[in-house]
Design a protein around this motif. Structure first.
Motif, PDB file in Angstrom:
ATOM      1  N   GLU A  94       0.839  -1.189   0.000  1.00 48.80           N
ATOM      2  CA  GLU A  94       0.000   0.000   0.000  1.00 48.80           C
ATOM      3  C   GLU A  94       0.871   1.234   0.000  1.00 48.80           C
ATOM      4  N   LYS A  95       0.504   2.166  -0.855  1.00 48.92           N
ATOM      5  CA  LYS A  95       1.253   3.420  -0.914  1.00 48.92           C
ATOM      6  C   LYS A  95       0.338   4.497  -0.351  1.00 48.92           C
ATOM      7  N   ASN A  96       0.938   5.441   0.325  1.00 50.34           N
ATOM      8  CA  ASN A  96       0.124   6.500   0.901  1.00 50.34           C
ATOM      9  C   ASN A  96       0.196   7.729   0.001  1.00 50.34           C
ATOM     10  N   LEU A  97      -0.905   8.005  -0.658  1.00 54.64           N
ATOM     11  CA  LEU A  97      -0.938   9.133  -1.584  1.00 54.64           C
ATOM     12  C   LEU A  97      -1.900  10.155  -1.002  1.00 54.64           C
ATOM     13  N   MET A  98      -1.373  11.183  -0.386  1.00 55.42           N
ATOM     14  CA  MET A  98      -2.220  12.193   0.259  1.00 55.42           C
ATOM     15  C   MET A  98      -3.237  11.540   1.211  1.00 55.42           C
ATOM     16  N   SER A  99      -2.743  10.647   2.037  1.00 54.22           N
ATOM     17  CA  SER A  99      -3.561   9.924   3.025  1.00 54.22           C
ATOM     18  C   SER A  99      -4.617   9.021   2.388  1.00 54.22           C
ATOM     19  N   VAL A 100      -4.536   8.824   1.092  1.00 58.06           N
ATOM     20  CA  VAL A 100      -5.366   7.802   0.456  1.00 58.06           C
ATOM     21  C   VAL A 100      -4.488   6.579   0.273  1.00 58.06           C
ATOM     22  N   ARG A 101      -4.987   5.448   0.737  1.00 53.96           N
ATOM     23  CA  ARG A 101      -4.183   4.242   0.567  1.00 53.96           C
ATOM     24  C   ARG A 101      -4.446   3.645  -0.805  1.00 53.96           C
ATOM     25  N   VAL A 102      -3.402   3.577  -1.616  1.00 50.48           N
ATOM     26  CA  VAL A 102      -3.570   2.992  -2.945  1.00 50.48           C
ATOM     27  C   VAL A 102      -2.661   1.767  -3.062  1.00 50.48           C
ATOM     28  N   PRO A 103      -3.116   0.779  -3.829  1.00 57.30           N
ATOM     29  CA  PRO A 103      -2.321  -0.448  -3.945  1.00 57.30           C
ATOM     30  C   PRO A 103      -1.171  -0.304  -4.942  1.00 57.30           C
ATOM     31  N   VAL A 104      -0.102  -1.027  -4.672  1.00 58.03           N
ATOM     32  CA  VAL A 104       1.001  -1.129  -5.622  1.00 58.03           C
ATOM     33  C   VAL A 104       1.245  -2.620  -5.827  1.00 58.03           C
ATOM     34  N   PHE A 105       1.132  -3.044  -7.064  1.00 62.18           N
ATOM     35  CA  PHE A 105       1.296  -4.472  -7.333  1.00 62.18           C
ATOM     36  C   PHE A 105       2.692  -4.757  -7.851  1.00 62.18           C
TER      37      PHE A 105
END
Lengths: 206, 104
Positions: A94-105
């Motif tokens: 999980e990457k933290n993009l402006m406090s939004v958790r987005v997945p990294v595969f």
């Protein structure tokens, strides 16, 4: 809010504190919204071109595969692919993009895609499988990007609602109430002064 | 975190996914697809590929997963007629976020 507020100095101080807090929050959230929007707009074009190119490519791969399958017969094809040698494991971070958790595969591939002997299968099958093997990478990156766009969009909507609630509802309400209390306090003070003057007058006339 | 890849769709398309080592679930009708999707969404699949024709009919279900990090549901075009379902999902998300259609 106006109806059940005590026009006291304590209440006034409390409200003023809340107002400064709301204004600070409003400013921060507005910045967050703008930055999220910037991130989203930067990604949209990428996702769109990726999506369109993937759809076209997949279509052609699928067509090739279907032709190969028709040539070999469905039973034979199923048998050839019954036990795949290739294994794909995807590591999701999980990457933290402006406090939004987005997945990294990240993918880990083992084994060869050709899991059958060459005796009973056609060359077309090999070609379409090898093409698909390369293609899967693009699919993974599409999965990652599409999810990110969706999560960002959700977050932006939420943030926008918060900003609007503060800007058009909470802050005006505070301002109005503060004005009301200030007026009320001034009024009480004036009426007090007048009463004192009246009392003095009565006392003097005796 | 290690996750797996799943694919849901018509049997013909599933064969090619099987070759790359994804777990495939061939479905015949929509109810079966809905049940399968619900079941595998709970397991540790990071990415679920789903064909366009099925995805279009499971719209409400897919939307439920749109705000979760996992699983990431990717719509792939199937055989036959195209319906641009995936593009419309993206467009809706962006309209929701920005208030205008910047995706044209």
């Amino acid at each position: 809010m106006l109806a059940n507020v005590n026009p006291t100095r304590m209440e006034l101080l409390r409200l003023k504190k809340r107002l400064t807090l709301a204004e600070r929050g409003h400013k921060l959230l507005k910045d967050k919204r703008d930055e999220l929007m910037r991130q989203l707009l930067g990604m949209i074009d990428d996702v769109k071109t990726l999506r369109l190119s993937i759809e076209n490519e997949f279509q052609s791969i699928l067509e090739g595969f279907m032709l190969a399958k028709a040539k070999m017969g469905p039973y034979q094809t199923e048998q050839a692919l019954l036990i795949p040698k290739k294994k794909i494991a995807v590591t999701t971070d999980e990457k933290n993009l402006m406090s939004v958790r987005v997945p990294v595969f990240k993918k880990e591939v083992t084994g060869d895609i050709i899991s059958y002997g060459f005796l009973n299968t056609t060359g077309e099958m090999d070609i379409s499988l090898i093409k698909f093997e390369k293609f899967i990478e693009a699919l993974l990156s599409l999965a990652e990007k599409e999810k990110t766009v969706q999560l960002l969009a959700n977050e932006i909507e939420e943030t926008r609602r918060r900003v609007n609630a503060l800007e058009y509802r909470l802050i005006p309400e505070f301002l109005e109430t503060i004005k009301f209390i200030t007026m009320k306090l001034a009024e009480t003070e004036r009426s007090n002064t007048i009463r004192l003057m009246k009392v003095k007058e009565i006392v003097r006339s005796h | 975190m290690k996750t797996k890849i799943a694919a849901i769709g018509e049997k013909d398309i599933m064969l090619i996914f099987k070759a790359v080592g994804a777990d495939v679930f061939a479905v015949h009708d929509i109810e079966q697809a809905a049940i399968t999707l619900k079941k595998i969404a709970k397991e540790d699949y990071g990415i679920i590929f789903i064909t366009e024709t099925i995805a279009e009919k499971l719209d409400a279900l897919i939307m439920q997963y749109s705000d979760m990090v996992k699983p990431s549901i990717v719509v792939i075009p199937g055989l036959g007629k195209r319906n641009n379902y995936a593009v419309s999902i993206l467009r809706n998300a962006i309209i929701k976020a920005s208030g205008t259609d910047v995706f044209s």
